[in-house]
Design a protein around this motif. Structure first.
Motif, PDB file in Angstrom:
ATOM      1  N   CYS A 140      46.091  34.269  40.414  1.00  0.00           N
ATOM      2  CA  CYS A 140      44.904  33.875  41.190  1.00  0.00           C
ATOM      3  C   CYS A 140      45.188  32.784  42.227  1.00  0.00           C
ATOM      4  O   CYS A 140      44.240  32.222  42.802  1.00  0.00           O
ATOM      5  N   SER A 141      46.473  32.534  42.460  1.00  0.00           N
ATOM      6  CA  SER A 141      46.771  31.614  43.563  1.00  0.00           C
ATOM      7  C   SER A 141      46.453  32.342  44.864  1.00  0.00           C
ATOM      8  O   SER A 141      46.241  33.572  44.878  1.00  0.00           O
ATOM      9  N   LYS A 142      46.491  31.599  45.944  1.00  0.00           N
ATOM     10  CA  LYS A 142      46.201  32.202  47.252  1.00  0.00           C
ATOM     11  C   LYS A 142      47.154  33.376  47.541  1.00  0.00           C
ATOM     12  O   LYS A 142      46.737  34.459  47.956  1.00  0.00           O
ATOM     13  N   ASP A 143      48.465  33.087  47.248  1.00  0.00           N
ATOM     14  CA  ASP A 143      49.480  34.130  47.506  1.00  0.00           C
ATOM     15  C   ASP A 143      49.259  35.342  46.596  1.00  0.00           C
ATOM     16  O   ASP A 143      49.423  36.508  47.004  1.00  0.00           O
ATOM     17  N   ASP A 144      48.882  35.021  45.359  1.00  0.00           N
ATOM     18  CA  ASP A 144      48.689  36.107  44.393  1.00  0.00           C
ATOM     19  C   ASP A 144      47.534  37.010  44.839  1.00  0.00           C
ATOM     20  O   ASP A 144      47.663  38.246  44.883  1.00  0.00           O
ATOM     21  N   ILE A 145      46.427  36.393  45.230  1.00  0.00           N
ATOM     22  CA  ILE A 145      45.255  37.210  45.635  1.00  0.00           C
ATOM     23  C   ILE A 145      45.586  37.998  46.901  1.00  0.00           C
ATOM     24  O   ILE A 145      45.228  39.187  47.032  1.00  0.00           O
ATOM     25  N   ALA A 146      46.341  37.366  47.806  1.00  0.00           N
ATOM     26  CA  ALA A 146      46.718  38.085  49.038  1.00  0.00           C
ATOM     27  C   ALA A 146      47.562  39.315  48.672  1.00  0.00           C
ATOM     28  O   ALA A 146      47.347  40.414  49.202  1.00  0.00           O
ATOM     29  N   GLU A 147      48.490  39.103  47.745  1.00  0.00           N
ATOM     30  CA  GLU A 147      49.361  40.204  47.308  1.00  0.00           C
ATOM     31  C   GLU A 147      48.529  41.315  46.639  1.00  0.00           C
ATOM     32  O   GLU A 147      48.716  42.504  46.899  1.00  0.00           O
ATOM     33  N   GLY A 154      40.732  37.186  27.631  1.00  0.00           N
ATOM     34  CA  GLY A 154      39.718  38.256  27.538  1.00  0.00           C
ATOM     35  C   GLY A 154      38.685  38.198  28.637  1.00  0.00           C
ATOM     36  O   GLY A 154      37.630  38.850  28.545  1.00  0.00           O
ATOM     37  N   ARG A 155      39.019  37.469  29.704  1.00  0.00           N
ATOM     38  CA  ARG A 155      38.046  37.382  30.803  1.00  0.00           C
ATOM     39  C   ARG A 155      38.769  37.616  32.127  1.00  0.00           C
ATOM     40  O   ARG A 155      39.892  37.153  32.327  1.00  0.00           O
ATOM     41  N   ILE A 156      38.046  38.283  33.062  1.00  0.00           N
ATOM     42  CA  ILE A 156      38.643  38.525  34.381  1.00  0.00           C
ATOM     43  C   ILE A 156      38.422  37.252  35.195  1.00  0.00           C
ATOM     44  O   ILE A 156      37.271  36.810  35.373  1.00  0.00           O
ATOM     45  N   ILE A 157      39.519  36.691  35.696  1.00  0.00           N
ATOM     46  CA  ILE A 157      39.342  35.409  36.396  1.00  0.00           C
ATOM     47  C   ILE A 157      39.385  35.564  37.915  1.00  0.00           C
ATOM     48  O   ILE A 157      38.805  34.778  38.639  1.00  0.00           O
ATOM     49  N   CYS A 158      40.052  36.625  38.389  1.00  0.00           N
ATOM     50  CA  CYS A 158      40.005  36.899  39.835  1.00  0.00           C
ATOM     51  C   CYS A 158      40.379  38.342  40.068  1.00  0.00           C
ATOM     52  O   CYS A 158      41.036  38.962  39.220  1.00  0.00           O
ATOM     53  N   THR A 159      39.951  38.894  41.218  1.00  0.00           N
ATOM     54  CA  THR A 159      40.381  40.246  41.596  1.00  0.00           C
ATOM     55  C   THR A 159      40.623  40.235  43.094  1.00  0.00           C
ATOM     56  O   THR A 159      40.166  39.334  43.804  1.00  0.00           O
ATOM     57  N   ALA A 160      41.348  41.301  43.552  1.00  0.00           N
ATOM     58  CA  ALA A 160      41.613  41.401  44.993  1.00  0.00           C
ATOM     59  C   ALA A 160      40.298  41.507  45.747  1.00  0.00           C
ATOM     60  O   ALA A 160      40.125  40.927  46.815  1.00  0.00           O
ATOM     61  N   GLY A 161      39.373  42.242  45.202  1.00  0.00           N
ATOM     62  CA  GLY A 161      38.106  42.477  45.899  1.00  0.00           C
ATOM     63  C   GLY A 161      37.155  41.295  45.841  1.00  0.00           C
ATOM     64  O   GLY A 161      36.482  41.007  46.832  1.00  0.00           O
ATOM     65  N   TRP A 162      37.047  40.661  44.716  1.00  0.00           N
ATOM     66  CA  TRP A 162      36.035  39.608  44.522  1.00  0.00           C
ATOM     67  C   TRP A 162      36.591  38.191  44.648  1.00  0.00           C
ATOM     68  O   TRP A 162      35.833  37.216  44.645  1.00  0.00           O
ATOM     69  N   GLY A 163      37.909  38.072  44.737  1.00  0.00           N
ATOM     70  CA  GLY A 163      38.501  36.730  44.793  1.00  0.00           C
ATOM     71  C   GLY A 163      38.329  36.037  43.451  1.00  0.00           C
ATOM     72  O   GLY A 163      38.275  36.711  42.404  1.00  0.00           O
ATOM     73  N   ASP A 164      38.244  34.708  43.444  1.00  0.00           N
ATOM     74  CA  ASP A 164      38.061  33.966  42.189  1.00  0.00           C
ATOM     75  C   ASP A 164      36.685  34.261  41.621  1.00  0.00           C
ATOM     76  O   ASP A 164      35.689  34.278  42.354  1.00  0.00           O
ATOM     77  N   LEU A 165      36.639  34.550  40.350  1.00  0.00           N
ATOM     78  CA  LEU A 165      35.340  34.833  39.726  1.00  0.00           C
ATOM     79  C   LEU A 165      34.888  33.586  38.960  1.00  0.00           C
ATOM     80  O   LEU A 165      35.557  33.140  38.023  1.00  0.00           O
ATOM     81  N   VAL A 166      33.811  33.042  39.432  1.00  0.00           N
ATOM     82  CA  VAL A 166      33.289  31.828  38.790  1.00  0.00           C
ATOM     83  C   VAL A 166      31.835  32.101  38.431  1.00  0.00           C
ATOM     84  O   VAL A 166      31.031  32.362  39.346  1.00  0.00           O
ATOM     85  N   PRO A 167      31.458  32.133  37.215  1.00  0.00           N
ATOM     86  CA  PRO A 167      32.351  32.047  36.061  1.00  0.00           C
ATOM     87  C   PRO A 167      33.103  33.359  35.860  1.00  0.00           C
ATOM     88  O   PRO A 167      32.689  34.399  36.371  1.00  0.00           O
ATOM     89  N   PRO A 168      34.212  33.315  35.122  1.00  0.00           N
ATOM     90  CA  PRO A 168      34.975  34.551  34.857  1.00  0.00           C
ATOM     91  C   PRO A 168      34.104  35.587  34.119  1.00  0.00           C
ATOM     92  O   PRO A 168      33.152  35.228  33.456  1.00  0.00           O
ATOM     93  N   VAL A 169      34.476  36.855  34.317  1.00  0.00           N
ATOM     94  CA  VAL A 169      33.686  37.960  33.705  1.00  0.00           C
ATOM     95  C   VAL A 169      34.294  38.322  32.349  1.00  0.00           C
ATOM     96  O   VAL A 169      35.486  38.658  32.261  1.00  0.00           O
ATOM     97  N   THR A 170      33.487  38.244  31.322  1.00  0.00           N
ATOM     98  CA  THR A 170      34.007  38.557  29.979  1.00  0.00           C
ATOM     99  C   THR A 170      34.147  40.078  29.808  1.00  0.00           C
ATOM    100  O   THR A 170      33.225  40.840  30.115  1.00  0.00           O
ATOM    101  N   LEU A 171      35.313  40.494  29.337  1.00  0.00           N
ATOM    102  CA  LEU A 171      35.557  41.934  29.122  1.00  0.00           C
ATOM    103  C   LEU A 171      35.009  42.382  27.772  1.00  0.00           C
ATOM    104  O   LEU A 171      35.147  41.645  26.781  1.00  0.00           O
ATOM    105  N   PRO A 172      34.426  43.553  27.710  1.00  0.00           N
ATOM    106  CA  PRO A 172      34.051  44.084  26.393  1.00  0.00           C
ATOM    107  C   PRO A 172      35.323  44.495  25.637  1.00  0.00           C
ATOM    108  O   PRO A 172      36.394  44.593  26.242  1.00  0.00           O
ATOM    109  N   PRO A 173      35.213  44.740  24.334  1.00  0.00           N
ATOM    110  CA  PRO A 173      36.427  45.192  23.622  1.00  0.00           C
ATOM    111  C   PRO A 173      36.961  46.497  24.243  1.00  0.00           C
ATOM    112  O   PRO A 173      36.168  47.335  24.670  1.00  0.00           O
ATOM    113  N   TYR A 174      38.282  46.602  24.353  1.00  0.00           N
ATOM    114  CA  TYR A 174      38.849  47.827  24.954  1.00  0.00           C
ATOM    115  C   TYR A 174      38.643  48.998  23.988  1.00  0.00           C
ATOM    116  O   TYR A 174      38.494  48.816  22.785  1.00  0.00           O
ATOM    117  N   ARG A 175      38.677  50.204  24.523  1.00  0.00           N
ATOM    118  CA  ARG A 175      38.394  51.389  23.692  1.00  0.00           C
ATOM    119  C   ARG A 175      39.669  51.960  23.070  1.00  0.00           C
ATOM    120  O   ARG A 175      39.637  52.586  22.020  1.00  0.00           O
TER     121      ARG A 175
END
Ligand SMILES: Nc1nc2c(ncn2[C@@H]2O[C@@H]3COP(=O)(O)O[C@H]4[C@@H](O)[C@H](n5cnc6c(=O)[nH]c(N)nc65)O[C@@H]4COP(=O)(O)O[C@H]3[C@H]2O)c(=O)[nH]1
Length: 534
Positions: free
Chosen positions: A74-81, A101-122
């Motif tokens: 989630c650094s600047k370089d990481d998100i750019a990549e 267990g939480r999404i902290i950043c994505t290429a599309g949304w950038g830093d997620l504040v607050p992070p998005v909690t993931l449901p249990p994987y299937r």
């Protein structure tokens, strides 16, 4: 087969064929339909499997790439990549980083504040990839996503990744699963009838299921796809009527052809041809008896044939038929072989017993037939003097062509008798021309003996004629002692043939009619024409 049965066949068959043709056409159409739908199903399932494999492979590659990028998550370089990678992917919509267990950043949304909690994987695959399917409310309540995660990376499948497969052809349903647990990644169309992993196919089957998996060793995806209603009867009525009608017509055509083939096959002519081919003709022998001492001096070979029903057909019927069909050469050859075989032992002993064989004019005139006769006799050790060749008076009408043939055969030692004497029109004229050994008086004259009719007087004249001409006499159709005595009184050395002495019988029954004693008649083997080597 009886005529009535044949008629039944001729008319019943086309009707049966009409029905059968219609039904078969519908069955055929159902098979075509099944085959076409199967091809469509195959095409759809293969395409879907390729796409599912592609999505799984692209996800796995991206997960590995990002994990080993060396960027600070989630650094600047990481998100750019991450943005570059997401932008370049056709099948993935977004890629992000996960912590606890939480999404902290994505290429599309950038830093997620607050992070998005993931449901249990299937599901977690053998390679440690965690999978989520149709997870709602990710970042935004309107978003429903399929995701795959490994280590601290997560990728989001593009909602368009399976766009091409979302609306399968009518009737088709499909499931994208893994191979072992049957975990369902994607569903398309109506899948209620699909039982995961069961292949089901039959040529006429109304439902078909196809099960395909990616090759082992790679990503683990399978596709189960199927039709649940393939039914020709559910097609539009005019189409059904057309198919059944065409089938019925084809059936009628075929039925008629079959009926006519059966008629043809069962016609007497066809049966005769087959009988000749299979050697089914056989021989009966009728004794030729010297009237003076009642000794059997020879026998006439008479062709016998039973049709397919086992009913005997008279030679008066099948001989002209064979002549008309151009089969006489092969018929006569078959008769000659069988006739000689049947009484060979009598023909090689020193009793002088002879066999009398009916020939046609063309046989007599045919040099090749002469060679054939010589070969058949030689191979059995039979002398030509023991063979009489009969030609009917009717066939001698072309006697100018016959003289050469008769002379050649007589020179070889055969004796030539004219059969059915008195029934033709040129009797007297050819008697003078043809070098023959004897005449056989037809049974119509014998029948007249004792009647006091003009015909009886003709018999008397014929009998009186043979002496001065120096030829022998055989009288056919002798049924009574009176007839025998009548002809014997005129020609003492006459040979008689008729039911009085024996009916035509198979070779093994010929001896039953034999009367032994010295042959005191003129027309015997020992009585061969002068100069001939007998
Ligand atoms: N009513 C009556 N009939 C008697 C009596 N004795 C003999 N017959 C019949 O008279 C016919 C004599 O033979 P065919 O004149 O050579 O007449 C023969 C002959 O012309 C022809 N045929 C028979 N076999 C052959 C053959 O192998 N080749 C040829 N080319 N013609 C044959 O068919 C004709 C008919 O033959 P079949 O039906 O066997 O009929 C035979 C025989 O069964 C009798 O006492 N009373």
């Amino acid at each position: 087969m009886r005529k009535k049965d044949l008629i039944g066949w001729s008319y019943g068959l086309p009707f049966a064929a009409l029905l059968l043709g219609g039904v078969l056409a519908l069955l055929g159409a159902q098979m075509i339909l099944v085959k076409q739908d199967r091809e469509r199903l195959d095409e759809y399932a293969s395409g879907l499997l390729d796409r599912a494999r592609e999505v799984a492979m692209v996800s796995a590659d991206l997960l590995a790439l990002v994990q080993h990028s060396g960027n600070v998550p989630c650094s600047k370089d990481d998100i750019a990549e991450l943005r570059v990678l997401a932008f370049q992917s056709r099948l993935l919509r977004d890629v992000g980083r996960v912590r606890d267990g939480r999404i902290i950043c994505t290429a599309g949304w950038g830093d997620l504040v607050p992070p998005v909690t993931l449901p249990p994987y299937r599901l977690e695959t053998a390679r440690g990839v965690r999978l989520w399917t149709s997870v709602g409310n990710i970042v935004d309540p309107r978003i429903v996503a399929d995701m795959a995660g490994q280590g601290d990376v997560i990728v989001f499948t593009s909602p368009n990744a399976f766009e091409l497969f979302e609306h399968p052809p009518a009737g088709i349903g499909a499931l994208v699963t893994n191979s072992d647990s049957g975990y369902v990644f994607q569903r398309f169309g109506d899948v209620r009838h699909l039982e995961g992993g069961k292949e089901q196919y039959s040529m006429l089957g109304r439902s078909q299921t196809l099960y395909q998996c990616s090759p082992p060793g790679g990503v683990d995806v399978c596709v189960t796809a199927g039709y649940h209603e393939i039914n020709i009867l559910k097609r539009p009525l005019p189409l059904l009527a057309g198919v059944a009608g065409l089938g019925g017509l084809a059936g009628v055509g075929l039925g008629l052809a079959l009926a006519s083939w059966r008629r043809e096959r069962h016609s007497l002519a066809m049966q005769l041809r087959r009988a000749l081919l299979h050697g089914d003709l056989h021989i009966h022998y009728q004794p030729l008896v010297c009237l003076r001492d009642r000794r059997m001096v020879g026998a006439e070979a008479l062709a016998r044939w039973e049709d397919d029903e086992g009913e005997g057909v008279s030679p008066e019927d099948f001989i002209p038929m064979a002549e008309h069909m151009g089969l006489m050469s092969s018929l006569t050859r078959q008769i000659v072989r069988k006739a000689l075989d049947g009484v060979r032992e009598r023909l090689v002993d020193d009793s002088g017993f002879y066999i009398s064989i009916n020939l046609t004019a063309s046989n007599i005139a045919d040099a090749e037939f002469h060679l054939f006769l010589q070969k058949e006799l030689a191979s059995r050790g039979i002398s030509p003097c023991r063979v009489v060749l009969e030609i009917t008076e009717r066939s001698t009408a072309k006697h100018c062509h016959l003289i050469e043939g008769i002379e050649a055969l007589r020179a070889l030692g055969y004796r030539i008798y004219v059969d059915d004497f008195g029934t033709g029109y040129s009797s007297l004229s050819y008697l003078a021309d043809l070098p023959i050994d004897a005449i056989k008086v037809d049974k119509m004259f014998t029948r007249a003996i004792g009647s006091g009719s003009a015909t009886e007087r003709i018999v008397e004249q014929i009998c009186a004629m043979v002496g001065p001409l120096g030829i022998g006499l055989v009288v056919e159709g002798i049924e009574t002692e009176q007839q025998a005595a009548y002809v014997q009184a005129i020609v003492p050395e006459v040979i008689g043939q008729g039911w009085l002495f024996g009916h035509p019988v198979a070779a093994d029954r010929l001896g039953e009619t034999e009367v032994t004693g010295e042959n005191t008649c003129g027309t015997s083997a020992s009585d061969a024409p002068e100069g001939r080597d007998c």
